[in-house]
Design a protein around this motif. Structure first.
Motif, PDB file in Angstrom:
ATOM      1  N   MET A   1      27.166 -50.367  51.550  1.00 32.59           N
ATOM      2  CA  MET A   1      28.340 -50.779  52.290  1.00 32.59           C
ATOM      3  C   MET A   1      28.979 -51.987  51.605  1.00 32.59           C
ATOM      4  N   LYS A   2      30.282 -51.971  51.521  1.00 29.35           N
ATOM      5  CA  LYS A   2      31.008 -53.087  50.937  1.00 29.35           C
ATOM      6  C   LYS A   2      31.002 -54.261  51.916  1.00 29.35           C
ATOM      7  N   THR A   3      30.943 -55.480  51.367  1.00 29.33           N
ATOM      8  CA  THR A   3      30.862 -56.676  52.207  1.00 29.33           C
ATOM      9  C   THR A   3      31.942 -57.684  51.830  1.00 29.33           C
ATOM     10  N   ILE A   4      32.442 -58.362  52.862  1.00 32.97           N
ATOM     11  CA  ILE A   4      33.442 -59.412  52.644  1.00 32.97           C
ATOM     12  C   ILE A   4      33.239 -60.535  53.654  1.00 32.97           C
ATOM     13  N   ALA A   5      33.348 -61.755  53.176  1.00 37.36           N
ATOM     14  CA  ALA A   5      33.405 -62.933  54.043  1.00 37.36           C
ATOM     15  C   ALA A   5      34.852 -63.395  54.058  1.00 37.36           C
ATOM     16  N   ILE A   6      35.382 -63.634  55.247  1.00 33.85           N
ATOM     17  CA  ILE A   6      36.766 -64.082  55.386  1.00 33.85           C
ATOM     18  C   ILE A   6      36.750 -65.513  55.905  1.00 33.85           C
ATOM     19  N   ILE A   7      37.031 -66.446  55.010  1.00 33.90           N
ATOM     20  CA  ILE A   7      37.016 -67.864  55.348  1.00 33.90           C
ATOM     21  C   ILE A   7      38.394 -68.234  55.883  1.00 33.90           C
ATOM     22  N   GLY A   8      38.399 -68.744  57.113  1.00 30.84           N
ATOM     23  CA  GLY A   8      39.656 -69.012  57.791  1.00 30.84           C
ATOM     24  C   GLY A   8      40.029 -67.853  58.705  1.00 30.84           C
ATOM     25  N   ALA A   9      39.038 -67.025  59.037  1.00 30.65           N
ATOM     26  CA  ALA A   9      39.261 -65.940  59.994  1.00 30.65           C
ATOM     27  C   ALA A   9      39.740 -66.533  61.307  1.00 30.65           C
ATOM     28  N   SER A  10      40.499 -65.746  62.060  1.00 27.98           N
ATOM     29  CA  SER A  10      41.136 -66.272  63.266  1.00 27.98           C
ATOM     30  C   SER A  10      41.084 -65.255  64.396  1.00 27.98           C
TER      31      SER A  10
ATOM     32  N   MET B   1      32.848 -59.764  48.250  1.00 26.81           N
ATOM     33  CA  MET B   1      34.159 -60.409  48.195  1.00 26.81           C
ATOM     34  C   MET B   1      34.197 -61.578  49.172  1.00 26.81           C
ATOM     35  N   VAL B   2      34.956 -62.590  48.799  1.00 26.75           N
ATOM     36  CA  VAL B   2      35.281 -63.690  49.710  1.00 26.75           C
ATOM     37  C   VAL B   2      36.798 -63.802  49.684  1.00 26.75           C
ATOM     38  N   SER B   3      37.396 -63.787  50.865  1.00 22.38           N
ATOM     39  CA  SER B   3      38.843 -63.913  50.993  1.00 22.38           C
ATOM     40  C   SER B   3      39.130 -65.189  51.774  1.00 22.38           C
ATOM     41  N   VAL B   4      39.997 -66.039  51.218  1.00 18.92           N
ATOM     42  CA  VAL B   4      40.233 -67.360  51.809  1.00 18.92           C
ATOM     43  C   VAL B   4      41.631 -67.440  52.419  1.00 18.92           C
ATOM     44  N   TYR B   5      41.674 -67.966  53.645  1.00 18.75           N
ATOM     45  CA  TYR B   5      42.914 -68.225  54.388  1.00 18.75           C
ATOM     46  C   TYR B   5      42.886 -69.662  54.883  1.00 18.75           C
ATOM     47  N   LEU B   6      42.899 -70.608  53.959  1.00 19.92           N
ATOM     48  CA  LEU B   6      42.898 -72.035  54.278  1.00 19.92           C
ATOM     49  C   LEU B   6      43.933 -72.731  53.406  1.00 19.92           C
ATOM     50  N   PRO B   7      44.447 -73.881  53.838  1.00 21.64           N
ATOM     51  CA  PRO B   7      45.330 -74.640  52.949  1.00 21.64           C
ATOM     52  C   PRO B   7      44.542 -75.158  51.737  1.00 21.64           C
ATOM     53  N   PRO B   8      45.242 -75.464  50.649  1.00 21.18           N
ATOM     54  CA  PRO B   8      44.562 -75.856  49.409  1.00 21.18           C
ATOM     55  C   PRO B   8      43.527 -76.971  49.560  1.00 21.18           C
TER      56      PRO B   8
ATOM     57  N   CYS C   1      29.532 -64.490  44.923  1.00 18.62           N
ATOM     58  CA  CYS C   1      30.381 -63.348  45.262  1.00 18.62           C
ATOM     59  C   CYS C   1      30.871 -62.743  43.950  1.00 18.62           C
ATOM     60  N   ASP C   2      31.309 -61.493  44.033  1.00 16.56           N
ATOM     61  CA  ASP C   2      31.856 -60.849  42.839  1.00 16.56           C
ATOM     62  C   ASP C   2      33.319 -61.220  42.629  1.00 16.56           C
ATOM     63  N   GLU C   3      34.049 -61.368  43.748  1.00 19.80           N
ATOM     64  CA  GLU C   3      35.470 -61.691  43.690  1.00 19.80           C
ATOM     65  C   GLU C   3      35.819 -62.720  44.756  1.00 19.80           C
ATOM     66  N   LEU C   4      36.582 -63.718  44.353  1.00 18.06           N
ATOM     67  CA  LEU C   4      37.124 -64.709  45.284  1.00 18.06           C
ATOM     68  C   LEU C   4      38.626 -64.492  45.358  1.00 18.06           C
ATOM     69  N   TRP C   5      39.089 -64.013  46.510  1.00 13.92           N
ATOM     70  CA  TRP C   5      40.515 -63.765  46.718  1.00 13.92           C
ATOM     71  C   TRP C   5      41.157 -65.005  47.312  1.00 13.92           C
ATOM     72  N   LEU C   6      42.096 -65.578  46.577  1.00 10.73           N
ATOM     73  CA  LEU C   6      42.881 -66.708  47.057  1.00 10.73           C
ATOM     74  C   LEU C   6      44.223 -66.148  47.510  1.00 10.73           C
ATOM     75  N   ASN C   7      44.378 -66.029  48.811  1.00 10.90           N
ATOM     76  CA  ASN C   7      45.595 -65.470  49.384  1.00 10.90           C
ATOM     77  C   ASN C   7      46.748 -66.455  49.221  1.00 10.90           C
ATOM     78  N   PRO C   8      47.989 -65.963  49.280  1.00  5.71           N
ATOM     79  CA  PRO C   8      49.136 -66.859  49.123  1.00  5.71           C
ATOM     80  C   PRO C   8      49.041 -68.058  50.062  1.00  5.71           C
ATOM     81  N   GLY C   9      49.275 -69.239  49.495  1.00  2.21           N
ATOM     82  CA  GLY C   9      49.219 -70.474  50.270  1.00  2.21           C
ATOM     83  C   GLY C   9      47.889 -71.194  50.203  1.00  2.21           C
ATOM     84  N   THR C  10      46.874 -70.579  49.598  1.00  6.06           N
ATOM     85  CA  THR C  10      45.557 -71.221  49.507  1.00  6.06           C
ATOM     86  C   THR C  10      45.342 -71.910  48.171  1.00  6.06           C
ATOM     87  N   GLU C  11      46.131 -71.523  47.176  1.00  4.02           N
ATOM     88  CA  GLU C  11      45.880 -71.991  45.826  1.00  4.02           C
ATOM     89  C   GLU C  11      46.690 -73.247  45.490  1.00  4.02           C
TER      90      GLU C  11
END
Length: 122
Positions: free
Chosen positions: A1-10, A59-66, A81-91
């Motif tokens: 199973m694929k796994t993801i942590a979402i930092i800044g989940a709401s 995967m780790v996907s981030v939804y936090l300010p820089p 993690c294999d991939e760190l996704w920096l969503n728009p506004g996090t970088e």
């Protein structure tokens, strides 16, 4: 199973941190929401820190300010993690430099779009 942590989940369904939880659940991922202030998000246990997630996420996907993203990067690197996704506004230049220094595989894009979905559909 694929796994993801979402930092800044709401719990707010209008926020991308919630849309991402729902999108990845819909696609069959094991989702680990990370939020300092919530106990549950979309029926899932929420973790205070990426360090508390019980598995190494692919995967780790981030939804936090820089500034906050910068503070969680060492914990992401320690967890792995294999991939760190920096969503728009996090970088920022500083976030990107620190992620590179820590050896993280950064993808600068919307992680929801990355799995072929539109955030507007959630």
């Amino acid at each position: 199973m694929k796994t993801i942590a979402i930092i800044g989940a709401s719990n707010d369904p209008r926020k991308y941190g919630n849309k991402a939880v729902r999108a990845y659940l819909q696609q069959g991922y094991a989702v680990y929401p990370v939020n300092l202030h919530e106990d549950r998000i979309e029926g899932l246990p929420a973790f205070r820190s990426i360090r508390d997630v019980p598995a190494r996420p692919q995967m780790v996907s981030v939804y936090l300010p820089p500034a906050l993203t910068l503070r969680v990067l060492p914990d992401v690197a320690a967890k792995g993690c294999d991939e760190l996704w920096l969503n728009p506004g996090t970088e920022s230049d500083e976030v990107l430099a620190e992620a590179a220094r820590l050896g993280l595989n950064v993808i600068q894009a919307c992680s929801i779009v990355g799995i072929g979905l539109s955030p507007e559909s959630f």
